[in-house]
Design an enzyme around this catalytic site. Structure first.
Site, PDB file in Angstrom:
ATOM      1  N   CYS A   3      -6.245  12.635  12.357  1.00  0.00           N
ATOM      2  CA  CYS A   3      -7.004  11.392  12.230  1.00  0.00           C
ATOM      3  C   CYS A   3      -6.847  10.625  13.531  1.00  0.00           C
ATOM      4  CB  CYS A   3      -6.516  10.585  11.032  1.00  0.00           C
ATOM      5  SG  CYS A   3      -4.865   9.953  11.231  1.00  0.00           S
ATOM      6  N   ARG A  17      -8.794  -0.900   4.161  1.00  0.00           N
ATOM      7  CA  ARG A  17      -8.020   0.184   3.545  1.00  0.00           C
ATOM      8  C   ARG A  17      -6.639  -0.307   3.108  1.00  0.00           C
ATOM      9  NH1 ARG A  17      -6.390   4.441   7.085  1.00  0.00           N
ATOM     10  NH2 ARG A  17      -5.067   4.684   5.272  1.00  0.00           N
ATOM     11  N   ARG A  35      -1.150  14.750  12.923  1.00  0.00           N
ATOM     12  CA  ARG A  35      -0.626  14.634  11.558  1.00  0.00           C
ATOM     13  C   ARG A  35      -0.641  15.951  10.768  1.00  0.00           C
ATOM     14  NH1 ARG A  35      -2.288   8.794   9.202  1.00  0.00           N
ATOM     15  NH2 ARG A  35      -0.227   8.914   8.315  1.00  0.00           N
ATOM     16  N   PRO A  36       0.147  16.937  11.218  1.00  0.00           N
ATOM     17  CA  PRO A  36       0.234  18.197  10.469  1.00  0.00           C
ATOM     18  C   PRO A  36       0.976  18.008   9.141  1.00  0.00           C
ATOM     19  CG  PRO A  36       1.817  18.170  12.283  1.00  0.00           C
ATOM     20  CD  PRO A  36       1.015  16.904  12.398  1.00  0.00           C
ATOM     21  N   ILE A  37       0.881  19.025   8.249  1.00  0.00           N
ATOM     22  CA  ILE A  37       1.621  18.930   6.977  1.00  0.00           C
ATOM     23  C   ILE A  37       2.520  20.158   6.792  1.00  0.00           C
ATOM     24  CG2 ILE A  37       0.030  17.380   5.777  1.00  0.00           C
ATOM     25  CD1 ILE A  37      -1.043  19.889   4.290  1.00  0.00           C
ATOM     26  N   LYS A  57       0.830  -1.215   0.000  1.00  0.00           N
ATOM     27  CA  LYS A  57       0.000   0.000   0.000  1.00  0.00           C
ATOM     28  C   LYS A  57       0.860   1.260   0.000  1.00  0.00           C
ATOM     29  CE  LYS A  57      -1.915   1.828   3.972  1.00  0.00           C
ATOM     30  NZ  LYS A  57      -1.668   3.267   4.024  1.00  0.00           N
ATOM     31  N   ASN A  58       1.811   1.333   0.929  1.00  0.00           N
ATOM     32  CA  ASN A  58       2.580   2.577   1.062  1.00  0.00           C
ATOM     33  C   ASN A  58       3.565   2.788  -0.080  1.00  0.00           C
ATOM     34  OD1 ASN A  58       1.128   3.041   3.335  1.00  0.00           O
ATOM     35  ND2 ASN A  58       2.825   2.845   4.781  1.00  0.00           N
ATOM     36  N   ASP A  93       3.885   1.270  12.344  1.00  0.00           N
ATOM     37  CA  ASP A  93       2.776   0.525  11.735  1.00  0.00           C
ATOM     38  C   ASP A  93       2.695  -0.923  12.225  1.00  0.00           C
ATOM     39  OD1 ASP A  93       1.993   2.739  10.370  1.00  0.00           O
ATOM     40  OD2 ASP A  93       2.658   2.084   8.398  1.00  0.00           O
TER      41      ASP A  93
END
Ligand code: UD1
Length: 417
Positions: free
Chosen positions: A116, A397, A121-123, A22-23, A305
């Site tokens: 989330c 997901r 989780r800033p950007i 996925k990643n 993870d």
């Protein structure tokens, strides 16, 4: 309401092939926007996050279709640089399209992704880097608008080796004017994979996999066929499941190279592990030994993870273990569900102390995020009696069909729609 039903205490034995990563494929799918032609992506997993990425690519004008296990993307008719809000809400990692759209169209408009379940989780690293690359960034009413007369290469220092920020900077730099250097870049295997893909399409990226990545801008990227690697976290999840239930399993399509830190922990727990270039064999006798200290860290450290899944295994260890979660502060929210199995877990800030109990009992639990959900499945496999897990959507997901794979290993598990 869909749910997953598990009857636990069955050893896992047999062989399972590991799906595509996925990643790795999400940034590669974003990168297709930079390709002047067609991308054929082999070994692409059929997971919800990929389906959402397909919807976004279609919404911005691309043609996307499956050819068996390969996904074909043609971005020739891309006609907007606005990422529809509904998809950003569904899939936070759609922000990875920012760098690619900036490279292709010199602009991007996207909803602020927000936090989330696993953390804030800033950007800020992403946006700061874009600004250093001649991009103007405006934020208004939850919308981020980036525009540039042309992305310009620069030296970018990341305060923390963020995976997403490293990927976004690479994507913005590939077609930029001049050279970009990323200092303190993330070293995750998925970064290496994105760069391998881009270089195969004609990009000039050097140093991927190290702390310093250099990108020399090129004029265009050409059509490409590429095979994604197998998912190290899916493999890690199944290794953890066998460690918790006991048994002997062979995972195929993946080597142990990118799983070294996890494998060290599994061996300390008492598991035997053998591996070759494209297989991993694990044997476990059941109740694991405790692990005195695990700290999640950027690669090559212990992956965040895998934290929740390993915590589930340690819930039945023969002593007390400690985990420190350094990456995502919200990841312990899953613990309230893990405790329902009868586990003894105490949380203080970033530290979790897990005192193993001799047995767990099946119960009703609710997944609220991807890896935490997988951890609840592992607990269900280890527990006596029946477990019902609601919200399987979160797990889907990232896992193609976790019930199919675990059933293949002998688990009593089924998805009820
Ligand atoms: C990616 C992975 C996710 C994995 C994580 C860490 C994908 C699609 N997701 O997420 O599965 O758990 O790496 O290995 O590949 N940070 C900031 N400002 C920023 C960016 C990040 O403060 O601008 C912080 C985050 O809040 C977090 C840390 O940096 O504490 C690491 O985040 P990052 O590496 O960016 O994770 P993601 O790319 O979101």
């Amino acid at each position: 309401m869909a749910y997953i039903e598990i009857v636990g205490e069955k050893q896992l034995n047999g062989e399972v092939n590991i799906q595509g990563s996925k990643n790795a494929v999400l940034p590669v799918l974003a990168a297709t926007v930079l390709v002047n032609g067609i991308t054929k992506l082999n070994h692409c997993p059929r997971i919800l996050d990929v389906y959402n990425m397909i919807k976004i690519l279609e919404a911005i004008g691309c043609t996307v279709y499956w050819e068996k296990a390969s996904l074909v993307v043609n971005t020739a008719r891309l006609n907007t640089s606005t990422v529809p809000e509904v998809y950003v809400k569904m899939m936070r990692s759609s922000i990875i399209l920012m760098g690619a759209l900036l490279g292709r169209t010199h602009s991007v408009t996207i909803t602020y992704p927000g936090g989330c379940t696993i953390g804030a989780r800033p950007i800020d690293f992403h946006l700061g880097a874009f600004q250093d690359m001649n991009v103007s960034v405006e934020e208004e009413d939850g919308l981020i608008k980036c525009t540039t007369a042309g992305v310009k290469g620069n030296d970018i220092f990341l305060k923390f080796p963020s995976v997403g920020a490293t990927e976004n900077i690479i994507l913005a730099s590939v077609l930029a004017d001049g050279k970009t250097s990323i200092l303190n870049a993330a070293r995750e295997p998925e970064i290496l994979e994105l760069c391998k893909f881009l270089n195969a399409a004609g990009a000039k990226i050097f140093g991927a996999g190290s702390e310093r990545i250099e990108i020399e801008g090129v004029d265009y990227l050409h059509s490409i066929e590429y095979t994604a690697s197998s998912d190290r976290i899916v493999a890690g999840t199944y290794l953890a499941a066998v460690a918790g239930t006991g048994g002997e399993a062979v995972l195929t399509g993946i080597g142990s190279g990118c799983l070294q830190t996890l494998i060290k922990v599994l061996r300390e727990m008492g598991c035997s592990i053998l591996s070759g270039e494209d297989y991993i064999i694990i044997a476990s006798s059941g109740r694991p030994k405790p692990i005195p200290f695990i700290r999640t860290m950027p690669y090559p450290g212990f992956p965040t993870d895998m934290q929740s899944q390993i915590m589930s295994v340690l819930m039945m260890a023969t002593g007390t273990s400690k985990i420190v979660e350094e990456i995502f502060e919200g990841r312990y929210q899953n613990v309230k569900e893990q405790i329902k199995f009868g586990a003894d877990i105490r949380i203080e800030g970033r530290e979790a102390v897990i005192t193993g109990v001799p047995s767990l009992t099946g119960c009703e639990v609710y997944a609220s995020e991807l890896r935490g959900g997988a951890a609840l499945i592992i607990a269900g496999l280890m527990a006596k009696g029946k477990t019902t897990l609601y919200n399987p959507y979160f797990i889907e997901r990232g896992y193609e069909d976790i019930c199919r794979d675990l059933k293949q290993l002998g688990a009593d598990i089924r998805r009820v729609s």
